[in-house]
Design a protein around this motif. Structure first.
Motif, PDB file in Angstrom:
ATOM      1  N   ILE A 251      47.584  52.141  41.430  1.00 63.11           N
ATOM      2  CA  ILE A 251      48.370  50.907  41.391  1.00 63.11           C
ATOM      3  C   ILE A 251      48.296  50.178  42.739  1.00 63.11           C
ATOM      4  O   ILE A 251      48.067  48.966  42.803  1.00 63.11           O
ATOM      5  CB  ILE A 251      49.835  51.202  41.014  1.00 63.11           C
ATOM      6  N   GLY A 252      48.483  50.925  43.824  1.00 56.61           N
ATOM      7  CA  GLY A 252      48.374  50.316  45.143  1.00 56.61           C
ATOM      8  C   GLY A 252      46.984  49.737  45.379  1.00 56.61           C
ATOM      9  O   GLY A 252      46.837  48.649  45.953  1.00 56.61           O
ATOM     10  N   HIS A 253      45.982  50.459  44.918  1.00 56.82           N
ATOM     11  CA  HIS A 253      44.606  49.993  45.038  1.00 56.82           C
ATOM     12  C   HIS A 253      44.413  48.668  44.314  1.00 56.82           C
ATOM     13  O   HIS A 253      43.846  47.704  44.867  1.00 56.82           O
ATOM     14  CB  HIS A 253      43.676  51.061  44.459  1.00 56.82           C
ATOM     15  N   LEU A 254      44.911  48.576  43.087  1.00 58.48           N
ATOM     16  CA  LEU A 254      44.746  47.352  42.301  1.00 58.48           C
ATOM     17  C   LEU A 254      45.507  46.176  42.914  1.00 58.48           C
ATOM     18  O   LEU A 254      45.016  45.036  42.914  1.00 58.48           O
ATOM     19  CB  LEU A 254      45.209  47.595  40.865  1.00 58.48           C
ATOM     20  N   ILE A 255      46.692  46.443  43.463  1.00 59.43           N
ATOM     21  CA  ILE A 255      47.465  45.370  44.106  1.00 59.43           C
ATOM     22  C   ILE A 255      46.678  44.785  45.273  1.00 59.43           C
ATOM     23  O   ILE A 255      46.554  43.555  45.422  1.00 59.43           O
ATOM     24  CB  ILE A 255      48.832  45.895  44.596  1.00 59.43           C
ATOM     25  N   PHE A 256      46.130  45.641  46.109  1.00 64.70           N
ATOM     26  CA  PHE A 256      45.404  45.151  47.275  1.00 64.70           C
ATOM     27  C   PHE A 256      44.036  44.581  46.906  1.00 64.70           C
ATOM     28  O   PHE A 256      43.509  43.735  47.637  1.00 64.70           O
ATOM     29  CB  PHE A 256      45.282  46.251  48.332  1.00 64.70           C
ATOM     30  N   ILE A 257      43.465  45.027  45.801  1.00 69.12           N
ATOM     31  CA  ILE A 257      42.252  44.382  45.306  1.00 69.12           C
ATOM     32  C   ILE A 257      42.541  42.917  44.993  1.00 69.12           C
ATOM     33  O   ILE A 257      41.777  42.015  45.377  1.00 69.12           O
ATOM     34  CB  ILE A 257      41.714  45.114  44.057  1.00 69.12           C
TER      35      ILE A 257
END
Length: 711
Positions: A137-143
């Motif tokens: 989830i954190g990865h997708l937010i920063f993507i």
């Protein structure tokens, strides 16, 4: 189209000339880079067909080329064209604030880049680091944050470039928007990150020559009369050029509310464009251990002089001659739209240098545009191919497939960014409005991303939620302040200083508050060694046990050629693998998928106490030493360019003739120093590779010619 430039009175060059230069320059640069890529592969053992080379240039880029590439990536149209317009609007305080707003972010990125090498030495993108720590989830937010930042920044540059090309030639917006990124897509897709480093050097060399030429040619023109003549003309026309919020309405004072507010907005926006742009992270990943801090700080110091010198001379000259018959708009006046769209600089060049000057301006415009676009394309390509495709769509992708996907995503990004740029054009946006909006979109992720590398107590919830809350906080402040101060909300009312400044401050600082509060709500301490566990798992995919030669599946020739980077190279962590996994072929599964699974299982079974950093102790000590140097440099740059230099000038004072002459003279000297630092020094620093490549090309040429003669 609403809020556009009246091109009926312009036509500084013909449409045919504009089409010819835009297409011709794209073809020439594409050809040069394709040839350079071929020479690299044949004689320097640098194959852009490998993902490690395509994304991070084998992590062997030296100081000189790093400085040139970072300088070029940060020499946007804003630093040249818009700075002159803002100097025209607010006076000579703007160019210095602009320079200070460029250099400190690069100095900060030097420190972040070194810390990334210490924490996550094998990383390809900043988003990898986020995924390692905060999960999907954190990865997708920063993507999303990174993609929006890259897309918005790149699209705004293409939009600005198309408006300028339309303004000087009457070429249609859509045609200019399509042609600008076309050549860049071709050479970036083929050459990868190293190709952007090479084109960055060419862009930098040509652009700096033109910048120095324009500054001196305008200043020494008979209609200006040198430093003394420019000063006298600005003083003589003071009544017609009254600036309401400046001390005594003068262009020659540093006490300008509009300039300082614009400078603050610029600092927030530019900070976001560096920290939240994976292109700058990739350039730091691509450098040698000894090259990151020197390369970035050379660029930080060099870039300061570009807006300072060029913006001051062009902006004040425009004020001095804009009501004379030589000015293209005479007898009319410059409109607010023309100033916001950056037309001040081409008007001055046309008036004083003529058609050859406009051709040079077109070259400068092309250099600034393509440099920005190429680095953005590699950044977005890496996000789409590595952080999305490899991570979520095809984890078992081979190196060759990954490079193929990277090529495809460069093309997709080129098409997409063209569409966004056209939409911005037809929406009536200009570079000033984009400059106000960009901090609100990009700033919320800055501090949470920095905390990811420096604060072990930031929790997953804090990293995910704080950027989202920060964005909505900034947007709410922007719109609410605009509504309160001006009564209604549209592009015109939102293109005002105070709402944009308050929104930028809210977008930047509020995520830090949210992150700290959420992290303290449910405390957790991250063990930095976890980064190395996932590093080992990633290495197992790239480099299974049956092939332990290199990270990039390279040959012995490639390994031997990269001896210059030995001190910063990654050494195999062989001591962390169980004894049973030695190189006995009978103990290695024949099936590659089984081998990868076995490697992943071994890594997962390791305790943190058994994990060793891939860098040896000597290299780690060197990195920590460079980290201290980077922080000292960052603090020094901030104190000098934010406090010690500009603030004593913010008083009831109008520059005297002698002080003004010294001010501009130092700015011009700084331009020449920048040329030495980012053009001449990279040639010296890379002299060995240049010599090897030249000898290889000469040998191949002789061999080819010899074959031709025997036939």
């Amino acid at each position: 189209m609403a809020d556009t430039i009246d091109t009926a009175k312009l036509a500084l060059i013909s449409q045919g000339e504009a089409y010819g230069m835009l297409i011709g320059l794209s073809v020439v640069f594409c050809g040069v880079i394709l040839l350079a890529v071929k020479v690299q592969k044949a004689h320097l053992a640098e194959d852009s067909g490998k993902s490690e080379m395509f994304m991070v240039a084998n992590r062997t880029v030296g100081r000189g080329l790093t400085a040139s590439a970072v300088f070029s990536s940060w020499m946007w149209i804003n630093e040249t064209v818009l700075c002159a317009s803002m100097c025209y609007r607010y006076g000579l305080a703007v160019p210095l604030w602009w320079g200070s707003g460029l250099c400190f972010q690069i100095a900060l990125m030097a420190a972040l880049g070194v810390m990334a090498k210490i924490r996550v030495p094998y990383a390809h993108t900043s988003l990898e680091v986020v995924r390692m720590r905060y999960g999907k989830i954190g990865h997708l937010i920063f993507i999303v944050l990174n993609l929006v930042n890259n897309v918005f920044g790149c699209a705004s540059m293409i939009m600005t470039g198309s408006q300028l090309i339309h303004g000087i030639s009457n070429m249609h917006y859509v045609a200019a928007t399509i042609l600008i990124p076309l050549g860049v897509v071709l050479y970036t897709a083929v050459g990868g990150l190293k190709a952007t480093f090479l084109t960055d050097f060419l862009h930098t060399a040509i652009a700096l020559i033109l910048i120095i030429y324009f500054t001196i040619a305008v200043l020494t023109d008979s209609h200006v009369g040198g430093l003394g003549g420019l000063y006298d003309k600005v003083v003589a026309t003071a009544a017609d050029n009254y600036i309401p919020e400046n001390y005594q309405g003068s262009l020659l004072t540093f006490k300008s509310k509009g300039a300082i507010i614009w400078g603050l907005i610029l600092k927030f926006g530019n900070l976001a464009l560096v920290v939240m742009d994976t292109a700058f992270w990739q350039k730091s990943f691509a450098t040698e251990v000894k090259a990151t801090v020197p390369g970035y700080n050379i660029a930080a110091l060099a870039v300061f002089g570009i807006p300072w010198g060029l913006g001051t001379v062009i902006g004040l000259t425009a004020r001095a001659i804009h009501q004379t018959p030589i000015f293209p708009t005479y007898p009319g006046t410059l409109t607010a739209t023309e100033v916001s769209s950056g037309m001040v600089m081409p008007y001055v060049i046309k008036a004083l240098i003529g058609n050859k000057g406009i051709i040079g301006f077109f070259f400068l415009l092309f250099m600034a545009l393509t440099s920005t676009i190429s680095s953005s394309m590699i950044a977005v390509s890496s996000i789409l191919s590595y952080d999305i495709y490899k991570t979520y769509m095809n984890p078992k992708v081979t190196d060759k497939q990954l490079v193929r996907v990277s090529h495809l995503t460069v093309v997709i990004h080129g098409v997409f960014i063209t569409g966004i740029s056209i939409a911005l054009n037809y929406g009536g946006a200009n570079m000033t409005w984009i400059g106000y909006l960009r901090p609100i979109i990009s700033c919320p992720g800055i501090l949470p991303l920095i905390f990811t590398l420096f604060w072990s107590r930031q929790t997953r919830l804090a990293a995910i939620v704080s950027p989202i809350l920060g964005f909505f906080t900034g947007l709410a402040v922007w719109l609410a302040t605009t509504k309160s101060m001006y009564g209604h909300i549209n592009i015109t009312t939102t293109t005002n200083n105070y709402p944009a400044l308050y929104a930028a401050i809210a977008s930047f600082f509020s995520p830090a508050i949210y992150s700290v509060v959420l992290s303290l709500y449910k405390p957790y301490t991250f063990d930095w060694r976890e980064f190395l566990r996932i590093e080992l798992a990633d290495e197992a995919e790239i480099h299974p046990p049956s092939d332990t030669s290199t990270l990039n599946e390279g040959s012995e020739d490639e390994t031997s050629h990269n001896d210059k980077a030995v001190s910063g190279s990654v050494k195999p962590v062989s001591d962390v693998e169980p004894k049973a996994t030695d190189n006995d072929p009978e103990k290695i599964p024949e099936n590659s998928e089984q081998a990868l699974a076995a490697s992943a299982a071994r890594v997962a079974s390791l305790s943190l106490d058994d994990i060793r950093h891939p860098f040896d102790d000597e290299t780690l000590k060197e990195l920590h030493r460079w980290l201290k140097i980077a922080w000292y440099m960052f603090v020094g740059v901030v104190l000098v360019t934010f406090v010690a230099w500009p603030l004593p000038l913010y008083r009831d004072y109008i520059f005297t003739k002698s002080f003004f002459a010294g001010w501009v003279t130092v700015a011009i000297i700084w331009q020449f120093a920048a040329f030495a630092a980012v053009v001449i020094y990279p040639l010296y620093d890379g002299r060995q590779d240049i010599a090897i490549g030249a000898r290889g090309v000469w040998g191949s040429s002789k061999k080819y010619l010899g074959i031709k003669k025997t036939n």
